[in-house]
Structure formats: C-alpha cells, structure tokens
Design an enzyme around this catalytic site. Structure first.
Site: not given
Length: 419
Positions: A212, A296, A349, A352, A368, A371, A378
């Site tokens: 990333d 990406e 996330c 989960c 999150c 969870c 990042d």
C-alpha cells in the site's frame, strides 16, 4: 531480453552545438510529420505510412537546408516514434500524440545504427558528431559475451566495438541521446542479449506481498514492514524557493539570469536523482525478497488534481515506482498482481471483513466495530490488497492462467495483471 543502460557523456563546446541541433531537428521533424498526419486524416481520411514520411524528408531538406547537417537516421527515427505513438493510442496504451515543445524539456534524439564505443579509452562515436568521452560506470555487456559473440576492431592498440560490424548479431540496438534541464548529456544504449525472459516462478500466499503506497509512509507491506517517505522535494523546498526568487530578480536575457536558471535546474536534478535512486533500491529489494507483488491500480492523474495533495503525490513518485517494479519483475520472472482502484482496501477489516464506510482520509488508526481489532490504516490496506488479489485468482481462474495475462481485456476478466 532487452535492457537499457544510461551513461553520462561529456561533449566539447562544438559537439554541444551539434547535439542541440539534433535535438531541435528531431523535434521539428516530429511536429511537422504530426501536422501532416492530422491534415491528411482530417481532409481525406487517410493515413501516411512511415515510408511516405521518410520520402518527404528529401523535399523537406530542400526547404530547410540545415536539416542536411543532421544524421538522416535520427530524423527517420523521429517519424517512427510518431507512428509508434499513434499505434499505442489506438491500442489504448497511451494518449494521442501532441506537439513537442522546447519549453517542455524535450531534448532527445535516437541513433539506430553506425555508432561506435571505444572500450579502451571510454569514448563513444556518434554519426555527424564525432568522438565523446563517456563514463561507463556499469558494463552494458559482460567482457566474456563481447569476446565470444561480437566483433571487435583494433585501432592504434585500442579495442572498438562498432555497431555496424555487429549488425547481423542484433545485439546493439538503438542509442538514445538526451539532455537534462541541468545541462547534463546522457546516452542510453539498448542491448538485446538474445536471452529469453525467465519463466514466471510459482508463488504461494506466503511468498506474495501486498503493498500500500502512501504519502506519510512511502510504502507499507503486508508483512508489517514500513518504508518511510524520504520527502526529497520537501527537504529541498526552501533552497528551491530561494533559487527561484534569485531567477525572478534577474533581468530576462541577462547572463546572470542564465546562471541562476542553471543553479535552479541543478537543484531540481539533484532531487530527481535522489528520488530515482531511492526507488531503484526499494523496488529491487521487494522484487528480490518476494515471488509475487500485489498492488492497487491507482488513478494518479486524478489524484494530482487535488491541490492540497498534488505536491506530496508528485514528490513520492508512485507511477515511476510501480513502473520500476513491473520491469524488474519481468527481468526476474516474478509476478505483479493488480486489484481495481475501487476495491475497498482501506475500509475493509482484514480479520472479519467488516466494511467501515465512515472511514475518512485523516483517520490513520481505527477499531473494527465487529471484531474489536485495532487497525493501522496502511497495514490493513496492504493485507487486504494481497487478499483481494489472491482471491481474484482463485475465484476467476487458475494460478497458471494468471501467468498468461498480457492485455487489459484479460486483466478485467480475472481482476489481476501479470507483467
């Protein structure tokens, strides 16, 4: 396998004048041929071939006699570059060819044939220009390869590699001469060593890394490794501003202004060199340590339109870093996996799968709600990029099928690209 090596050359005063004439002539022929192509298509809906453009050079030299002092093959190569630009545009791999302008720092021309390299005294010969000092800091071919596969000629006890004598071996390809805004001249020698590109090595989830890229950190890997952003432009910004003010104070056309412009260009060149060296080191490390890299597909041009982030995005140089990763992966048989730019990598996330739609750009850590896992933005994104890329392969095709992906239509079908 084709590879290009860039070396610095040191022309004398007369040769610098000749080089500048070649830069201008190549740009002039390119623009003239572009206007002809546009005229013929707009009026008659027809295209001009490379042969027609090269034949037109004969009459063009009669109209502009100074073109006769330029290497004819360099002018023909300008026509070829134009047609390659059109071909890439119609294949969806580039933008429509536009006029080249001197103020945009378009200083380059190509020499397809008849150049020579003195391996003993480190000099290079260019047609119509002569012998120049060259700094060969890296061997473009091994000594064993040259001795066993190429023809060398000896002149006054010095070994010279002549492209003309080795044309049948198709090893020494096109040579490109360029000048930076700081006034430094370089030649790029394209070599074909006749070695095939290595077959892509197999990869697993353990040998795949997600990346990333960002502004605060240059890159965060799914392994947890954080590569800090050196921010070369930001560190030099005060000095650049001072030099720019010095240029603005000098009268236009004066010698002092030219000196100030040269100092400013030299500082910009330093920043560019620092960024380029850093990206080479990072990309080489990532490719050597992993069998596959997931990234990406970023819309960098669109992101630069944000005036608040434009300077920082330009400083970090994402596009050039990704380009380095791609061709190095091809050299060493590694795989590049790409996910779509609209995939929710940061907001998802990785434990989960909860989608945090309220996550904004200023939030660097978040917990999150499902969870209760605390995420670094990042690091979480890099893990999701890796998961999405591997998931696309498992869902839409086999691992072996991914190796054969070469065009955009296949890439959209599978969701990942191999370069």
């Amino acid at each position: 396998m084709k590879k290009g090596n860039v070396y610095r050359v040191y022309p004398d005063k007369e040769q610098r004048t000749l080089l500048e004439q070649h830069f201008g002539a190549a740009r002039f022929v390119y623009n003239h041929s572009l206007s002809l192509e546009n005229l013929m298509y707009n009026r008659f809906r027809t295209n001009i071939t490379e042969i027609d453009l090269n034949n037109h050079l004969v009459s063009l030299k009669e109209t502009f006699p100074w073109l006769k002092d330029i290497n004819s093959q360099s002018l023909q190569q300008a026509n070829r570059n134009l047609l390659i630009g059109f071909k890439n545009f119609f294949n969806g791999n580039g933008s429509y060819p536009t006029t080249k302008k001197k103020k945009d720092n378009n200083f380059s021309f190509q020499v397809p044939q008849n150049y020579q390299i003195n391996l003993t005294s480190s000099h290079i010969y260019l047609p119509k220009i002569g012998w120049m000092k060259i700094i060969i800091h890296r061997d473009f071919l091994s000594k064993e390869f040259i001795e066993n596969n190429l023809v060398l000629k000896e002149v006054n006890g010095e070994l010279i590699l002549d492209q003309k004598l080795n044309r049948e071996f198709k090893v020494l390809k096109t040579l490109t001469v360029s000048r930076t805004s700081a006034g430094r001249y370089h030649v790029s020698i394209l070599i074909e060593d006749n070695e095939p590109y290595p077959e892509p090595v197999s990869f697993t989830e353990e040998t795949t890394v997600g990346i990333d890229v960002g502004i605060k950190s240059f890159a965060v890997l799914s392994t947890g490794k954080v590569i800090d952003n050196p921010k070369f432009l930001k560190k030099s910004l005060k000095k650049l501003i001072k030099l720019q003010r010095s240029v603005s104070r000098k009268p236009k056309g004066s010698k002092n202004r030219r000196k100030a412009v040269a100092k400013l260009a030299k500082q910009h060149q330093l920043v560019a060199n620092q960024r380029n060296d850093f990206q080479h080191q990072v990309s080489a490390t990532i490719i050597s340590e992993n069998q596959a890299v997931a990234m990406e597909d970023l819309n960098v041009k669109g992101m630069i339109r944000n005036h608040c982030l434009a300077q920082s995005i330009s400083d970090v140089g994402w596009s050039e870093f990704i380009r380095k990763l791609m061709y190095k992966a091809e050299w060493y048989g590694k795989t590049i996996l790409r996910i779509g730019r609209f995939d929710a990598s940061s907001k998802l996330c990785n434990v989960c799968g909860y989608n945090n739609k309220e996550l904004t750009l200023d939030i660097r850590e978040w917990k999150c709600p499902s969870c209760k896992t605390l995420h670094d933005r990042d690091r979480n994104a890099s893990i999701n990029i890796k998961k999405i890329a591997l998931s696309n392969l498992n869902t839409h095709g086999t691992w072996e099928r991914a190796y054969g992906l070469t065009d955009k239509s296949q890439g959209n079908e599978v969701g990942s690209l191999w370069f």
